[in-house]
Motif scaffolding. Structure first.
Motif, PDB file in Angstrom:
ATOM      1  N   PRO A 178       6.305  -5.996  -4.452  1.00 39.93           N
ATOM      2  CA  PRO A 178       7.059  -5.484  -5.605  1.00 39.93           C
ATOM      3  C   PRO A 178       6.913  -6.334  -6.858  1.00 39.93           C
ATOM      4  N   GLN A 179       6.918  -7.662  -6.708  1.00 41.39           N
ATOM      5  CA  GLN A 179       6.861  -8.520  -7.888  1.00 41.39           C
ATOM      6  C   GLN A 179       5.548  -8.362  -8.647  1.00 41.39           C
ATOM      7  N   ALA A 180       4.474  -8.082  -7.918  1.00 41.77           N
ATOM      8  CA  ALA A 180       3.170  -7.890  -8.556  1.00 41.77           C
ATOM      9  C   ALA A 180       2.895  -6.430  -8.879  1.00 41.77           C
ATOM     10  N   LYS A 181       3.787  -5.542  -8.425  1.00 42.61           N
ATOM     11  CA  LYS A 181       3.624  -4.091  -8.609  1.00 42.61           C
ATOM     12  C   LYS A 181       2.299  -3.614  -8.016  1.00 42.61           C
ATOM     13  N   LEU A 182       2.061  -4.068  -6.776  1.00 41.85           N
ATOM     14  CA  LEU A 182       0.824  -3.730  -6.081  1.00 41.85           C
ATOM     15  C   LEU A 182       1.122  -3.268  -4.661  1.00 41.85           C
ATOM     16  N   VAL A 183       0.268  -2.389  -4.157  1.00 38.62           N
ATOM     17  CA  VAL A 183       0.243  -2.035  -2.743  1.00 38.62           C
ATOM     18  C   VAL A 183      -1.160  -2.351  -2.243  1.00 38.62           C
ATOM     19  N   LEU A 184      -1.236  -3.138  -1.179  1.00 40.63           N
ATOM     20  CA  LEU A 184      -2.527  -3.555  -0.636  1.00 40.63           C
ATOM     21  C   LEU A 184      -2.806  -2.810   0.659  1.00 40.63           C
TER      22      LEU A 184
ATOM     23  N   ARG B  19      -8.458  -1.990  -0.307  1.00 45.45           N
ATOM     24  CA  ARG B  19      -8.123  -1.347  -1.574  1.00 45.45           C
ATOM     25  C   ARG B  19      -6.831  -1.920  -2.147  1.00 45.45           C
ATOM     26  N   THR B  20      -6.795  -2.097  -3.467  1.00 49.08           N
ATOM     27  CA  THR B  20      -5.595  -2.524  -4.177  1.00 49.08           C
ATOM     28  C   THR B  20      -5.090  -1.366  -5.022  1.00 49.08           C
ATOM     29  N   ILE B  21      -3.826  -1.007  -4.834  1.00 48.32           N
ATOM     30  CA  ILE B  21      -3.230   0.126  -5.544  1.00 48.32           C
ATOM     31  C   ILE B  21      -2.228  -0.418  -6.550  1.00 48.32           C
ATOM     32  N   ARG B  22      -2.450  -0.127  -7.809  1.00 52.90           N
ATOM     33  CA  ARG B  22      -1.552  -0.592  -8.862  1.00 52.90           C
ATOM     34  C   ARG B  22      -0.468   0.453  -9.116  1.00 52.90           C
ATOM     35  N   LEU B  23       0.750  -0.039  -9.307  1.00 51.37           N
ATOM     36  CA  LEU B  23       1.897   0.835  -9.530  1.00 51.37           C
ATOM     37  C   LEU B  23       2.451   0.654 -10.937  1.00 51.37           C
ATOM     38  N   THR B  24       2.998   1.725 -11.489  1.00 53.98           N
ATOM     39  CA  THR B  24       3.721   1.612 -12.749  1.00 53.98           C
ATOM     40  C   THR B  24       5.101   1.007 -12.463  1.00 53.98           C
ATOM     41  N   ASP B  25       5.815   0.641 -13.520  1.00 61.52           N
ATOM     42  CA  ASP B  25       7.152   0.071 -13.341  1.00 61.52           C
ATOM     43  C   ASP B  25       8.063   1.019 -12.565  1.00 61.52           C
TER      44      ASP B  25
ATOM     45  N   ALA C 124      10.560   0.339  -4.145  1.00 61.25           N
ATOM     46  CA  ALA C 124      11.422  -0.772  -3.741  1.00 61.25           C
ATOM     47  C   ALA C 124      12.814  -0.275  -3.364  1.00 61.25           C
ATOM     48  N   HIS C 125      13.338   0.680  -4.130  1.00 62.30           N
ATOM     49  CA  HIS C 125      14.674   1.210  -3.846  1.00 62.30           C
ATOM     50  C   HIS C 125      14.690   1.933  -2.503  1.00 62.30           C
ATOM     51  N   LEU C 126      13.671   2.731  -2.247  1.00 56.72           N
ATOM     52  CA  LEU C 126      13.603   3.446  -0.973  1.00 56.72           C
ATOM     53  C   LEU C 126      13.405   2.478   0.189  1.00 56.72           C
ATOM     54  N   HIS C 127      12.652   1.409  -0.039  1.00 53.12           N
ATOM     55  CA  HIS C 127      12.436   0.428   1.026  1.00 53.12           C
ATOM     56  C   HIS C 127      13.738  -0.281   1.375  1.00 53.12           C
ATOM     57  N   ARG C 128      14.542  -0.618   0.352  1.00 51.23           N
ATOM     58  CA  ARG C 128      15.824  -1.273   0.610  1.00 51.23           C
ATOM     59  C   ARG C 128      16.760  -0.381   1.408  1.00 51.23           C
TER      60      ARG C 128
ATOM     61  N   ARG D  11      -0.036  10.715  -4.177  1.00 47.54           N
ATOM     62  CA  ARG D  11      -1.480  10.761  -4.437  1.00 47.54           C
ATOM     63  C   ARG D  11      -2.112   9.383  -4.262  1.00 47.54           C
ATOM     64  N   LYS D  12      -1.338   8.345  -4.534  1.00 49.60           N
ATOM     65  CA  LYS D  12      -1.860   6.988  -4.404  1.00 49.60           C
ATOM     66  C   LYS D  12      -1.819   6.478  -2.964  1.00 49.60           C
ATOM     67  N   LEU D  13      -0.807   6.910  -2.193  1.00 50.63           N
ATOM     68  CA  LEU D  13      -0.560   6.299  -0.888  1.00 50.63           C
ATOM     69  C   LEU D  13      -0.880   7.182   0.312  1.00 50.63           C
ATOM     70  N   GLU D  14      -0.689   8.477   0.173  1.00 48.69           N
ATOM     71  CA  GLU D  14      -0.810   9.360   1.331  1.00 48.69           C
ATOM     72  C   GLU D  14      -2.261   9.779   1.577  1.00 48.69           C
ATOM     73  N   ARG D  15      -2.613   9.885   2.838  1.00 51.00           N
ATOM     74  CA  ARG D  15      -3.937  10.417   3.195  1.00 51.00           C
ATOM     75  C   ARG D  15      -4.048  11.866   2.739  1.00 51.00           C
TER      76      ARG D  15
END
Length: 224
Positions: free
Chosen positions: A128-134, A140-146, A153-157, A193-197
């Motif tokens: 979350p701090q880097a706004k990345l999903v690896l 592959r590195t997936i960049r996230l918007t704010d 992060a909210h859903l993960h909590r 679109r970024k995360l799902e197969r």
């Protein structure tokens, strides 16, 4: 600038809880929300983001154990502290807050250290701090918007609990937002679109009745 911590104080006696909240606010830069009704507390946990939850002494004993267990389950990764009799303003004496504040600070420090580590979402590593999903399988590195990062992060909590759409809009876009649900749906679509197969058949970011749930332990296949 460091934002004041948000404390949820749950106390069976409303007046006692409010009195204790005022004492906490005098000793620490924090915003304290007090609740005494179990249903209201569970709703607040679904909608709000709290740094720490404090349970009144009456909720931590044998009589209050069932409610306390439900609150701990709903709190997810948020630290939950139970007031000791000497810290509870409802015990007839002035509360001794030095120990409570030390425990709150210690819990927050441990929580921050834990949250600095990558969070698991299926086979992904979420930072979350880097706004990345690896994606460790493909590199592959997936960049996230704010906003995408805040939603994830909210859903993960929330753990495996569905979060209502109205709560996500209020917590991420602001308490006074008048945005429509299609704004949130657009961001969910982009995340899929970024995360799902297969974004049309999501395995991670699931639509539930009235909201969304993150299937953290999903054994999803890597996106190609």
């Amino acid at each position: 600038m460091q934002h004041p911590m948000r404390v949820l104080l749950v106390h069976a006696d409303k007046r006692t809880g409010q009195r204790l909240a005022r004492q906490l606010a005098l000793h620490e830069a924090c915003v304290v929300e007090t609740l005494s009704d179990g249903a209201a507390v569970l709703a607040a946990l679904a909608c709000g983001r709290f740094d720490v939850i404090v349970l009144g002494a009456g909720l931590a004993d044998d009589k209050g154990a069932p409610l306390a267990r439900r609150l701990r389950d709903a709190a997810g990764a948020t630290p939950v502290l139970a007031l000791k009799p000497s810290e509870d303003a409802g015990t007839g004496r002035a509360p001794a807050l030095g120990g409570l504040l030390a425990r709150i600070r210690g819990a927050l420090a441990r929580c921050r250290a834990q949250r600095a580590k990558p969070l698991g979402i299926g086979h992904y590593h979420f930072r979350p701090q880097a706004k990345l999903v690896l994606d460790p399988k493909s590199g592959r590195t997936i960049r996230l918007t704010d906003k995408e990062c805040a939603i994830l992060a909210h859903l993960h909590r929330a753990g495996n609990v569905a979060v209502p759409r109205a709560c996500l809009l209020r917590e991420i876009w602001g308490h006074k937002t008048r945005l429509q649900t299609h704004t949130l749906a657009t961001h969910i679509y982009r995340l899929r679109r970024k995360l799902e197969r297969d974004p049309a058949a999501p395995e991670l970011l699931l639509t539930e009745s009235g909201g969304y749930r993150l299937n953290i332990a999903a054994k999803n296949r890597p996106k190609r």
